[in-house]
Design an enzyme around this catalytic site. Structure first.
Site, PDB file in Angstrom:
ATOM      1  N   LYS A  11     -13.680  35.140   2.999  1.00 55.43           N
ATOM      2  CA  LYS A  11     -13.443  33.707   2.778  1.00 55.43           C
ATOM      3  C   LYS A  11     -12.046  33.387   3.291  1.00 55.43           C
ATOM      4  O   LYS A  11     -11.130  34.215   3.155  1.00 55.43           O
ATOM      5  CB  LYS A  11     -13.543  33.433   1.281  1.00 55.43           C
ATOM      6  N   SER A  24     -17.747  27.111  -3.749  1.00 54.51           N
ATOM      7  CA  SER A  24     -17.007  26.838  -2.534  1.00 54.51           C
ATOM      8  C   SER A  24     -17.098  27.938  -1.477  1.00 54.51           C
ATOM      9  O   SER A  24     -16.727  27.710  -0.321  1.00 54.51           O
ATOM     10  CB  SER A  24     -15.528  26.617  -2.876  1.00 54.51           C
ATOM     11  N   SER A  46     -17.761  29.704  -7.695  1.00 53.37           N
ATOM     12  CA  SER A  46     -17.811  29.609  -6.235  1.00 53.37           C
ATOM     13  C   SER A  46     -18.433  30.781  -5.494  1.00 53.37           C
ATOM     14  O   SER A  46     -18.695  30.668  -4.293  1.00 53.37           O
ATOM     15  CB  SER A  46     -16.415  29.379  -5.679  1.00 53.37           C
TER      16      SER A  46
HETATM   17  N1  GLN Z   1     -16.996  24.051  -8.331  1.00 53.59           N
HETATM   18  C1  GLN Z   1     -15.863  24.514  -9.064  1.00 53.59           C
HETATM   19  C2  GLN Z   1     -14.664  23.667  -8.718  1.00 53.59           C
HETATM   20  O1  GLN Z   1     -14.831  22.790  -7.957  1.00 53.59           O
HETATM   21  C3  GLN Z   1     -15.629  25.960  -8.812  1.00 53.59           C
HETATM   22  C4  GLN Z   1     -14.755  26.266  -7.669  1.00 53.59           C
HETATM   23  C5  GLN Z   1     -14.470  27.734  -7.492  1.00 53.59           C
HETATM   24  O2  GLN Z   1     -15.044  28.580  -8.186  1.00 53.59           O
HETATM   25  N2  GLN Z   1     -13.547  28.042  -6.631  1.00 53.59           N
HETATM   26  O3  GLN Z   1     -13.593  23.864  -9.177  1.00 53.59           O
END
Ligand code: GLN
Length: 451
Positions: A75, A150, A174
């Site tokens: 990532k 994400s 994410s």
């Molecule tokens: N969807 C969650 C957020 O927007 C999780 C994001 C993540 O795990 N990086 O914060």
């Protein structure tokens, strides 16, 4: 191909690391790059083939490591020396990482090859993959739907067959969320088990780097390599899971908490629990959890405040552009919201309350996970939306209701494919106690679907 099979072919010399990497690069060239396609990758490692060659000679000398010749996608919020760790943001568009994150160093030590940097929600703030500054990633399995986020590019890259394994980061889901939507396996390990050195944090007290793979074994293998205490990250532990903690596998007790989720998804997940527990002779019981609905309300204030503080270094002097001037809406919302919550007069109202709720959730998980071996529920409570569909902020944040819990409690969780609804992959989430990854993987393997 299963990871064990791939490793065997490489070990036996039937597939060289160069051939492995080359075939992925060709596949990426055909189906990912050139604008129109999946858009899982933001950058390809220009040295991947060269590195593969070096691994080949190590293999010949019998000195190669556990990941020898495997293609691993990272990532783009995890530092890889010489590559653009942009976090899919214009803020860091020209920022080249000056060193390898600890997880990358460990992968290299075991002869895994970083094939490239994957697309993601900007600064990991999102659950759909739509907030990247470089265009969204498509879901290779359900092409008109979001891939989740994400770690959208990492999940899509594995699902599309662009790499063997991938790294993601998970602050509130994410890794598990896109794994669920793309029909693969994704793991968020126990907080403190994997070094965050070299990770560009979204929210440091909740976030862990973890693995994505087609199968549980691959995710386990990669986690095995990256975990462990790191002197450069004071939050890390070295904990060996105690043998006695893994009770006999034929006596596993599954706890099902009452949570809100789409009816069809719950039915599918319950059906899987029934099938597997019946086959294995495991016990299943409903479990009462009082604070389980507080997840999202506890998560977001903490996330906003920590993100606000983490972004103060992006002031345009050292790393690229001033964040507020170039970032997207969601990132700006969190910066401004975090700033407001952090102000003294609001702190007691939101932030401290959120921390209290986090503590209650953590305590409840600890107590519940003493009574049962694992908690099982859907990974995501709804189907992924179609591109172009407009969601309210609340709907967007509600994607996270079931994944944020493990981050707030600091416990490990894995998403494994449970089947499909209208051709859309659905993940089942298995949550275990702190540092009980071994048991979690054993249980998860029994939940894997037959091909
Ligand atoms: N969807 C969650 C957020 O927007 C999780 C994001 C993540 O795990 N990086 O914060």
């Amino acid at each position: 191909m299963e990871i064990s099979e791939k490793l065997k072919l490489i070990q036996e010399g039937k597939l060289t690391p160069e051939e492995n990497i080359k075939s992925f690069l060709d596949e990426i060239e055909r189906n990912d790059q050139k604008g129109k396609k999946i858009n899982a990758f933001l950058e390809i490692n220009p040295n991947a083939l060269l590195e593969a060659k070096e691994v080949s000679s190590k293999l010949r000398e019998g000195k190669a490591g556990k990941l020898a010749g495997l293609a691993i996608a990272a990532k783009s919020n995890i530092s890889v020396k010489g590559m653009y760790a942009s976090c899919a943001s214009k803020t860091l568009e020209k920022y080249k990482a000056g060193y390898d994150a600890t997880v990358i160093k460990k992968i290299r030590e075991e002869d895994g090859i970083i094939i490239g940097y994957t697309n993601m929600d900007e600064f990991a703030a999102g659950a759909s993959g739509e907030t990247s500054a470089y265009g969204h990633t498509l879901n290779p399995i359900a092409i008109e739907r979001i891939p989740g986020g994400s770690s959208s590019g990492s999940a899509a890259a594995v699902a599309a067959g662009f790499c063997d394994l991938a790294l993601g980061s998970d602050t509130g889901g994410s890794i598990r969320n896109p794994a669920s939507h793309c029909g693969i396996v994704g793991v968020k390990p126990t907080y403190g088990s994997v070094s965050r050195y070299g990770l560009l944090d979204l929210s440091m007290s909740l976030e862990q780097i973890g693995s994505l793979s087609e199968d549980v074994l691959g995710a386990e293998l990669l986690l095995e390599v990256i975990k462990g205490k790191d002197e450069r990250d004071a939050t890390t532990f070295d904990v060996k899971e105690k043998k006695e903690k893994i009770r006999k596998m034929n006596k596993i007790k599954i706890g099902i908490p009452k949570i809100e989720a789409n009816k069809e998804i719950w039915e599918l997940v319950r059906k899987r629990i029934e099938e597997v527990s019946k086959r294995e002779g495991w016990d299943v019981k409903e479990i009462e959890m009082r604070y389980i609905d507080l997840g999202v309300q506890a998560y977001y204030p903490i996330n906003y405040v920590e993100f606000f503080s983490a972004t103060r270094k992006y002031d345009g002097r050292r790393f690229g552009e001033k964040i507020e001037e170039v970032c997207g809406d969601e990132v700006l919302r969190r910066i401004l919201g975090g700033q407001e919550i952090a102000q003294a007069e609001f702190a007691g109202k939101y932030y401290r309350k959120a921390l209290q709720a986090k503590k209650l959730i953590a305590e409840e998980f600890e107590a519940s996970l003493k009574k049962v071996d694992c908690l099982i529920m859907p990974t995501v409570p709804r189907l992924p939306h179609k591109f172009g569909e407009k969601l309210s902020l609340e709907e967007m944040y509600n994607y996270d209701t079931l994944t944020v819990l493990a981050n707030l409690a600091g416990v490990p969780a894995i998403s494994v494919p449970a089947g499909k609804i209208q051709g859309i992959p659905i993940g089942i989430q298995i949550i275990c106690g702190k540092f009980e990854e071994k048991k979690m993987f054993l249980i998860a393997k029994r939940f894997e679907l037959e091909e």
